[in-house]
Design a protein around this motif. Structure first.
Motif, PDB file in Angstrom:
ATOM      1  N   GLY A 304       0.831  -1.220   0.000  1.00 34.95           N
ATOM      2  CA  GLY A 304       0.000   0.000   0.000  1.00 34.95           C
ATOM      3  C   GLY A 304       0.855   1.255   0.000  1.00 34.95           C
ATOM      4  N   ARG A 305       2.018   1.208   0.643  1.00 33.69           N
ATOM      5  CA  ARG A 305       2.899   2.383   0.669  1.00 33.69           C
ATOM      6  C   ARG A 305       3.410   2.714  -0.719  1.00 33.69           C
ATOM      7  N   ALA A 306       3.795   1.683  -1.465  1.00 36.23           N
ATOM      8  CA  ALA A 306       4.292   1.924  -2.828  1.00 36.23           C
ATOM      9  C   ALA A 306       3.161   2.395  -3.743  1.00 36.23           C
ATOM     10  N   ILE A 307       1.971   1.830  -3.545  1.00 34.54           N
ATOM     11  CA  ILE A 307       0.820   2.266  -4.355  1.00 34.54           C
ATOM     12  C   ILE A 307       0.552   3.752  -4.092  1.00 34.54           C
ATOM     13  N   ASN A 308       0.503   4.142  -2.825  1.00 36.08           N
ATOM     14  CA  ASN A 308       0.278   5.558  -2.500  1.00 36.08           C
ATOM     15  C   ASN A 308       1.366   6.449  -3.071  1.00 36.08           C
ATOM     16  N   ASP A 309       2.611   5.962  -3.029  1.00 36.44           N
ATOM     17  CA  ASP A 309       3.729   6.729  -3.587  1.00 36.44           C
ATOM     18  C   ASP A 309       3.489   7.029  -5.073  1.00 36.44           C
ATOM     19  N   ARG A 310       3.098   6.006  -5.840  1.00 39.34           N
ATOM     20  CA  ARG A 310       2.866   6.221  -7.277  1.00 39.34           C
ATOM     21  C   ARG A 310       1.682   7.159  -7.509  1.00 39.34           C
ATOM     22  N   LEU A 311       0.633   6.976  -6.713  1.00 39.62           N
ATOM     23  CA  LEU A 311      -0.550   7.826  -6.897  1.00 39.62           C
ATOM     24  C   LEU A 311      -0.229   9.276  -6.528  1.00 39.62           C
ATOM     25  N   ARG A 312       0.577   9.472  -5.491  1.00 37.57           N
ATOM     26  CA  ARG A 312       0.975  10.839  -5.107  1.00 37.57           C
ATOM     27  C   ARG A 312       1.742  11.514  -6.214  1.00 37.57           C
ATOM     28  N   ARG A 313       2.653  10.776  -6.830  1.00 43.40           N
ATOM     29  CA  ARG A 313       3.436  11.380  -7.915  1.00 43.40           C
ATOM     30  C   ARG A 313       2.537  11.686  -9.117  1.00 43.40           C
ATOM     31  N   ALA A 314       1.610  10.779  -9.401  1.00 44.19           N
ATOM     32  CA  ALA A 314       0.690  11.004 -10.525  1.00 44.19           C
ATOM     33  C   ALA A 314      -0.164  12.238 -10.251  1.00 44.19           C
ATOM     34  N   ALA A 315      -0.542  12.447  -9.008  1.00 50.01           N
ATOM     35  CA  ALA A 315      -1.366  13.596  -8.641  1.00 50.01           C
ATOM     36  C   ALA A 315      -0.531  14.867  -8.629  1.00 50.01           C
ATOM     37  N   ALA A 316       0.730  14.752  -8.227  1.00 46.32           N
ATOM     38  CA  ALA A 316       1.577  15.935  -8.056  1.00 46.32           C
ATOM     39  C   ALA A 316       1.820  16.661  -9.358  1.00 46.32           C
ATOM     40  N   ILE A 317       1.952  15.925 -10.434  1.00 46.55           N
ATOM     41  CA  ILE A 317       2.303  16.569 -11.700  1.00 46.55           C
ATOM     42  C   ILE A 317       1.236  17.583 -12.114  1.00 46.55           C
ATOM     43  N   LYS A 318      -0.019  17.245 -11.854  1.00 52.58           N
ATOM     44  CA  LYS A 318      -1.092  18.154 -12.256  1.00 52.58           C
ATOM     45  C   LYS A 318      -1.124  19.376 -11.347  1.00 52.58           C
ATOM     46  N   GLU A 319      -0.847  19.126 -10.058  1.00 53.58           N
ATOM     47  CA  GLU A 319      -0.816  20.269  -9.141  1.00 53.58           C
ATOM     48  C   GLU A 319       0.270  21.246  -9.544  1.00 53.58           C
ATOM     49  N   ALA A 320       1.400  20.677  -9.985  1.00 49.23           N
ATOM     50  CA  ALA A 320       2.518  21.536 -10.353  1.00 49.23           C
ATOM     51  C   ALA A 320       2.276  22.223 -11.697  1.00 49.23           C
ATOM     52  N   GLY A 321       1.256  21.764 -12.422  1.00 53.88           N
ATOM     53  CA  GLY A 321       0.911  22.401 -13.688  1.00 53.88           C
ATOM     54  C   GLY A 321       1.837  22.032 -14.830  1.00 53.88           C
ATOM     55  N   THR A 322       2.690  21.050 -14.644  1.00 52.80           N
ATOM     56  CA  THR A 322       3.562  20.622 -15.736  1.00 52.80           C
ATOM     57  C   THR A 322       3.005  19.329 -16.303  1.00 52.80           C
ATOM     58  N   ASP A 323       2.996  19.193 -17.578  1.00 55.14           N
ATOM     59  CA  ASP A 323       2.487  17.974 -18.178  1.00 55.14           C
ATOM     60  C   ASP A 323       3.568  17.340 -19.028  1.00 55.14           C
ATOM     61  N   LEU A 324       4.216  16.339 -18.449  1.00 58.05           N
ATOM     62  CA  LEU A 324       5.266  15.652 -19.188  1.00 58.05           C
ATOM     63  C   LEU A 324       4.734  14.442 -19.917  1.00 58.05           C
ATOM     64  N   ALA A 325       3.467  14.126 -19.685  1.00 60.07           N
ATOM     65  CA  ALA A 325       2.912  12.944 -20.333  1.00 60.07           C
ATOM     66  C   ALA A 325       2.797  13.200 -21.832  1.00 60.07           C
ATOM     67  N   PRO A 326       2.889  12.137 -22.641  1.00 63.22           N
ATOM     68  CA  PRO A 326       2.842  12.327 -24.094  1.00 63.22           C
ATOM     69  C   PRO A 326       1.465  12.761 -24.570  1.00 63.22           C
TER      70      PRO A 326
END
Ligand code: TXA
Ligand code: MG
Length: 326
Positions: A304-326
């Motif tokens: 669960g810790r690793a799952i939350n880690d990935r979800l946090r990073r996925a959420a963070a990118i949008k908060e930061a307003g940067t979109d590196l996704a293709p």
């Protein structure tokens, strides 16, 4: 370039021996592999992934003895962890020998090594006379692939062969461990849980997610992101239009949301099953043209810790307003 999916180890081997790239299955995620001892081959990984060269790669070998050829020494703690968890989802950072090119390690004097657990890849590594450098086989910043078709969706035309080892059994990247100033650190949470590691080695420091951009560029926040904005935390449906909202939940269904917009990762509450299908679920929800994906937070225990880690990073990118996704 045409891209083929198949189970032909001899073909994968021939391509790698010619200095070309092959996508390989591992128990964690699919990797984009090249001869780790050939800087020109490794350079193509960075080009195909559009990955910055300051982000170092993991070197994969068939067993501990072979990997030992590429590192200066194998301290006792590392031998203990390797014996317990290899082959498996654990990466160990160790002092490198000069034979490992700087491009693999981004100029660091350490190299990250692991023995993956997948029969096809294991056989391939056994036959090859060099180890394989391989990051996850996705464009930089996007969700990692856990099936050959995920790789095809994004790297079609950019590589010629995807070795088909089916669905990844663990589904989340390896845990990365390193020694810093005499203390063992978990640099990235992953498929081997903190509890499992501590049960053989005693207490470790979890610095995953706290050292953005420093020692471990791959743990920058702009990773694992969907194109659709993802929000993590308690799900409040008052604020979102059900027709354009997706749900990624652990056990629970949300009757207000159309069934086809929600993925329940494990109704029985099995964190292993949840991690196995996490990335496939994120990818699927990302194809639906939704305005937002709401993800539940998982229990902070085991995987669960690793799952939350990935979800946090996925959420963070949008908060930061940067979109590196293709
Ligand atoms: O499960 C996995 O680890 C997958 C499969 C393919 O093996 N690979 C993977 O690679 O996740 P990648 O490139 O997406 O993430 C590797 C991360 C890098 O981003 C970097 O942060 C860390 O490993 N790393 C590599 N070498 C390192 C080093 N010498 N010191 C510290 N961190 C290192
Ligand atoms: Mg990656």
């Amino acid at each position: 370039m045409t891209t083929e999916i198949g189970k032909d180890i001899a073909k994968a081997r021939a391509l790698l021996e010619r200095g070309l790239l092959v996508a390989i299955p591992t128990e964690t995620v699919y990797g984009l592999a090249a001869n780790a001892l050939d800087p020109d081959a490794v350079l193509q990984i960075f080009e195909v992934k559009q990955r910055p060269q300051f982000d170092p790669l993991i070197v994969h070998g068939a067993d501990r003895d072979r990997l030992a050829e590429y590192i200066r020494n194998f301290p006792d703690w590392a031998v203990t962890l390797a014996d317990k968890f290899w082959p498996g989802p654990l990466t160990i950072v160790l002092p490198k020998r000069d034979i490992i090119p700087d491009i693999v390690t981004s100029g660091l004097d350490t190299v990250a090594v692991r023995v993956p657990l997948n029969p096809l890849t294991h056989e391939l590594l056994t036959q090859l006379e060099f180890p394989l450098a391989a990051p996850s086989a996705n464009p930089f910043g996007y969700v990692s692939p856990t099936t050959p078709h995920h790789v095809m969706d994004q790297l079609c035309g950019k590589i010629s062969y995807i070795l088909d080892g089916g669905e990844c059994a663990v589904g989340i990247e390896s845990t990365i461990v390193a020694e810093q100033n005499g203390i063992l650190h978990i640099l990235r949470l992953g498929g081997t849980s903190v509890e499992e590691i501590e049960s053989v080695i005693g207490q470790v420091m979890v610095s995953s997610g706290t050292n953005e951009g420093k020692h471990i560029p791959g743990s920058m926040k702009n990773h694992y992101a969907t194109r659709t904005p993802l929000m993590l935390g308690a799900i409040d449906l008052q604020e979102h239009d059900p027709s354009t909202t997706g749900i990624l939940s652990f056990q629970k269904r949300y009757p207000e949301i159309p069934l086809e917009h929600q993925i329940v990762l494990s109704t029985s509450g099995d964190l292993r099953k949840a991690s196995k299908y996490l990335f496939a679920a994120m990818r699927h929800l990302d194809t639906l043209g939704l305005k937002v994906i709401l993800a539940e937070e998982f229990p902070e225990t085991g995987l669960g810790r690793a799952i939350n880690d990935r979800l946090r990073r996925a959420a963070a990118i949008k908060e930061a307003g940067t979109d590196l996704a293709p």
